[in-house]
Write a protein that holds these residues in place. Structure first.
Motif, PDB file in Angstrom:
ATOM      1  N   LEU A 125       0.828  -1.210   0.000  1.00  0.00           N
ATOM      2  CA  LEU A 125       0.000   0.000   0.000  1.00  0.00           C
ATOM      3  C   LEU A 125       0.864   1.262   0.000  1.00  0.00           C
ATOM      4  CD1 LEU A 125      -3.034   0.845   0.198  1.00  0.00           C
ATOM      5  CD2 LEU A 125      -2.722   0.919   2.682  1.00  0.00           C
ATOM      6  N   ALA A 126       2.008   1.199   0.673  1.00  0.00           N
ATOM      7  CA  ALA A 126       2.869   2.369   0.825  1.00  0.00           C
ATOM      8  C   ALA A 126       3.749   2.633  -0.390  1.00  0.00           C
ATOM      9  CB  ALA A 126       3.748   2.190   2.063  1.00  0.00           C
ATOM     10  N   ALA A 127       4.064   1.596  -1.138  1.00  0.00           N
ATOM     11  CA  ALA A 127       5.050   1.722  -2.212  1.00  0.00           C
ATOM     12  C   ALA A 127       4.706   2.781  -3.262  1.00  0.00           C
ATOM     13  CB  ALA A 127       5.270   0.361  -2.869  1.00  0.00           C
ATOM     14  N   PRO A 128       3.460   2.837  -3.787  1.00  0.00           N
ATOM     15  CA  PRO A 128       3.159   3.858  -4.802  1.00  0.00           C
ATOM     16  C   PRO A 128       3.272   5.291  -4.273  1.00  0.00           C
ATOM     17  CG  PRO A 128       1.481   2.141  -4.761  1.00  0.00           C
ATOM     18  CD  PRO A 128       2.314   1.950  -3.546  1.00  0.00           C
ATOM     19  N   LEU A 129       3.243   5.446  -2.952  1.00  0.00           N
ATOM     20  CA  LEU A 129       3.337   6.767  -2.335  1.00  0.00           C
ATOM     21  C   LEU A 129       4.779   7.140  -1.999  1.00  0.00           C
ATOM     22  CD1 LEU A 129       0.311   6.360   0.115  1.00  0.00           C
ATOM     23  CD2 LEU A 129       0.335   7.621  -2.044  1.00  0.00           C
ATOM     24  N   GLY A 130       5.718   6.269  -2.329  1.00  0.00           N
ATOM     25  CA  GLY A 130       7.116   6.548  -2.038  1.00  0.00           C
ATOM     26  C   GLY A 130       7.476   6.399  -0.579  1.00  0.00           C
ATOM     27  N   LEU A 131       6.714   5.598   0.157  1.00  0.00           N
ATOM     28  CA  LEU A 131       6.915   5.429   1.595  1.00  0.00           C
ATOM     29  C   LEU A 131       7.578   4.088   1.904  1.00  0.00           C
ATOM     30  CD1 LEU A 131       3.454   6.773   2.783  1.00  0.00           C
ATOM     31  CD2 LEU A 131       5.647   7.906   3.110  1.00  0.00           C
ATOM     32  N   HIS A 132       8.416   4.091   2.951  1.00  0.00           N
ATOM     33  CA  HIS A 132       9.157   2.904   3.352  1.00  0.00           C
ATOM     34  C   HIS A 132       8.788   2.538   4.790  1.00  0.00           C
ATOM     35  CE1 HIS A 132      11.452   4.807   0.123  1.00  0.00           C
ATOM     36  NE2 HIS A 132      11.922   3.605  -0.156  1.00  0.00           N
ATOM     37  N   PRO A 133       7.921   1.560   5.000  1.00  0.00           N
ATOM     38  CA  PRO A 133       7.579   1.130   6.355  1.00  0.00           C
ATOM     39  C   PRO A 133       8.782   0.481   7.048  1.00  0.00           C
ATOM     40  CG  PRO A 133       5.851   0.501   4.811  1.00  0.00           C
ATOM     41  CD  PRO A 133       7.034   0.928   4.000  1.00  0.00           C
ATOM     42  N   HIS A 134       9.049   0.924   8.273  1.00  0.00           N
ATOM     43  CA  HIS A 134      10.147   0.393   9.082  1.00  0.00           C
ATOM     44  C   HIS A 134       9.570  -0.359  10.277  1.00  0.00           C
ATOM     45  CE1 HIS A 134      12.583   3.162   6.757  1.00  0.00           C
ATOM     46  NE2 HIS A 134      13.673   2.817   7.407  1.00  0.00           N
ATOM     47  N   LEU A 135       9.838  -1.646  10.355  1.00  0.00           N
ATOM     48  CA  LEU A 135       9.397  -2.441  11.487  1.00  0.00           C
ATOM     49  C   LEU A 135      10.346  -2.204  12.657  1.00  0.00           C
ATOM     50  CD1 LEU A 135       7.321  -4.569  12.429  1.00  0.00           C
ATOM     51  CD2 LEU A 135       8.951  -6.328  11.690  1.00  0.00           C
ATOM     52  N   GLU A 136       9.799  -1.710  13.765  1.00  0.00           N
ATOM     53  CA  GLU A 136      10.613  -1.387  14.940  1.00  0.00           C
ATOM     54  C   GLU A 136      10.450  -2.472  15.994  1.00  0.00           C
ATOM     55  OE1 GLU A 136      11.452   2.283  18.064  1.00  0.00           O
ATOM     56  OE2 GLU A 136       9.570   2.238  16.955  1.00  0.00           O
ATOM     57  N   ASN A 163      10.389  -2.290  -0.282  1.00  0.00           N
ATOM     58  CA  ASN A 163      10.400  -1.093   0.582  1.00  0.00           C
ATOM     59  C   ASN A 163      10.270  -1.455   2.056  1.00  0.00           C
ATOM     60  OD1 ASN A 163       7.718  -1.924   0.148  1.00  0.00           O
ATOM     61  ND2 ASN A 163       6.896   0.150   0.429  1.00  0.00           N
ATOM     62  N   ALA A 164      10.298  -2.731   2.389  1.00  0.00           N
ATOM     63  CA  ALA A 164      10.252  -3.156   3.789  1.00  0.00           C
ATOM     64  C   ALA A 164      11.588  -2.862   4.458  1.00  0.00           C
ATOM     65  CB  ALA A 164       9.935  -4.647   3.879  1.00  0.00           C
ATOM     66  N   CYS A 165      11.536  -2.151   5.591  1.00  0.00           N
ATOM     67  CA  CYS A 165      12.754  -1.727   6.276  1.00  0.00           C
ATOM     68  C   CYS A 165      12.684  -2.062   7.761  1.00  0.00           C
ATOM     69  CB  CYS A 165      12.964  -0.223   6.091  1.00  0.00           C
ATOM     70  SG  CYS A 165      13.328   0.257   4.379  1.00  0.00           S
ATOM     71  N   LEU A 166      13.778  -1.832   8.443  1.00  0.00           N
ATOM     72  CA  LEU A 166      13.932  -2.165   9.856  1.00  0.00           C
ATOM     73  C   LEU A 166      14.404  -0.928  10.609  1.00  0.00           C
ATOM     74  CD1 LEU A 166      15.711  -5.378  11.160  1.00  0.00           C
ATOM     75  CD2 LEU A 166      16.162  -3.170  12.205  1.00  0.00           C
ATOM     76  N   LEU A 167      13.755  -0.640  11.722  1.00  0.00           N
ATOM     77  CA  LEU A 167      14.108   0.541  12.507  1.00  0.00           C
ATOM     78  C   LEU A 167      14.838   0.148  13.785  1.00  0.00           C
ATOM     79  CD1 LEU A 167      14.022   3.600  12.904  1.00  0.00           C
ATOM     80  CD2 LEU A 167      11.789   3.332  13.998  1.00  0.00           C
ATOM     81  N   VAL A 168      16.012   0.731  13.967  1.00  0.00           N
ATOM     82  CA  VAL A 168      16.780   0.555  15.195  1.00  0.00           C
ATOM     83  C   VAL A 168      16.613   1.796  16.061  1.00  0.00           C
ATOM     84  CG1 VAL A 168      19.086   0.286  16.184  1.00  0.00           C
ATOM     85  CG2 VAL A 168      18.459  -0.955  14.100  1.00  0.00           C
ATOM     86  N   ASP A 169      16.114   1.602  17.272  1.00  0.00           N
ATOM     87  CA  ASP A 169      16.031   2.647  18.286  1.00  0.00           C
ATOM     88  C   ASP A 169      17.055   2.273  19.363  1.00  0.00           C
ATOM     89  OD1 ASP A 169      15.257   3.770  20.896  1.00  0.00           O
ATOM     90  OD2 ASP A 169      13.427   4.451  19.927  1.00  0.00           O
ATOM     91  N   ALA A 170      17.926   3.210  19.712  1.00  0.00           N
ATOM     92  CA  ALA A 170      18.997   2.906  20.666  1.00  0.00           C
ATOM     93  C   ALA A 170      18.439   2.365  21.980  1.00  0.00           C
ATOM     94  CB  ALA A 170      19.837   4.157  20.923  1.00  0.00           C
TER      95      ALA A 170
END
Length: 275
Positions: A125-136, A163-170
């Protein structure tokens, strides 16, 4: 060292409306902001940016006037009851209108097969909008640590969602006991931004205390016990940094949102520049 983009996360100054937050970020010297379109908890005071046309208009105007960009929008929770086509189109559309490129996603589902299906649908759903979801990953969710997040994002990408990404929070990296050796195994292209903060003391035995720290009692970079230099060294060079540093005790002492945001940025820049 590449130029570094610094973004002010909503949780750092949660009392502010989006236009106020943008003004504070601009005055403090940030490059970007992260906007919370969906509240993290039912009790949280929320500014309904996705449904209030006037607020959205004022927010876009403030972005134009200050020249700041929106780095990410948050927080999209994937639960057992999530229906992506029902729950998230409007939020993603508003994020795209605001110029965001990243989306913060929480995996609140212990069924990882269903979670991957929902995350893949969100990415589609996010890809056509240029968005990259980050799983935190967060210790109290269905995605508790870095290895779990790595496996889930890998499965989503294997399903064709590039566009599936990963979010690192310290904070979560530290409190989940994730390891630097695991972080260097994550492909750099999966991490388009990271969240920076610090925290003091050992990992609490109580998950309730970890939650309290996460939402109210973090430290500015360098004021806690995380080896942030090592963490930055394991992240992609020059990765944008979102400063998510709630300090409720300082707010109660009368330290203004601008002062807290400025301290966060000064400490983050000092840390990065000392590398």
């Amino acid at each position: 060292m590449p130029d570094r983009l610094y973004s002010l996360a909503a949780l750092t100054v949660l009392e502010l409306s989006p236009p106020e937050m943008i003004e504070v970020a601009a005055c403090a010297g940030y490059d970007a902001v992260g906007l919370r379109l969906i509240p993290a908890t039912p009790e949280e005071h929320h500014y309904p940016l996705a449904s209030d046309a006037g607020l959205l208009r004022r927010t876009r105007q403030r972005l134009r006037e200050t020249g700041l960009r929106v780095l990410d929008i948050e927080i999209l929770r994937l639960t057992p009851d999530t229906q992506v086509p029902r729950d998230f189109p409007r939020v993603l559309e508003v994020g795209a209108q605001l110029g965001a490129s990243e989306v913060l996603v929480a995996g609140n589902d212990e069924d990882h097969e269903r979670l991957v299906d929902n995350f893949a649908s969100l990415c589609e759903l996010a890809a056509p909008l240029g968005l990259h979801p980050h799983l935190e990953f967060m210790p109290w969710t269905g995605v508790k640590d870095l290895p779990q997040a790595h496996r889930l994002v890998a499965a989503t990408r294997k399903a064709g969602r590039g566009n599936a990404c990963l979010l690192v929070d310290a904070f979560h990296f530290n409190r989940s006991a994730s390891r630097l050796e695991e972080l260097v195994e994550v492909p750099a292209g999966w991490m388009r931004y990271a969240q920076l903060c610090d925290v003091a003391g050992p990992i609490p035995a109580s998950m309730a205390e970890i939650l309290h720290e996460a939402r109210q009692q973090r430290c500015f970079p360098g004021d806690g016990d995380i080896d942030l230099q090592a963490l930055l060294g394991a992240l992609p060079p020059g990765v944008p940094l979102s400063l998510e540093i709630p300090t409720e005790s300082l707010r109660r002492q009368g330290i203004t949102a601008w002062e807290r945001a400025s301290l966060a940025l000064d400490k983050a820049r000092a840390l990065v520049d000392s590398r």
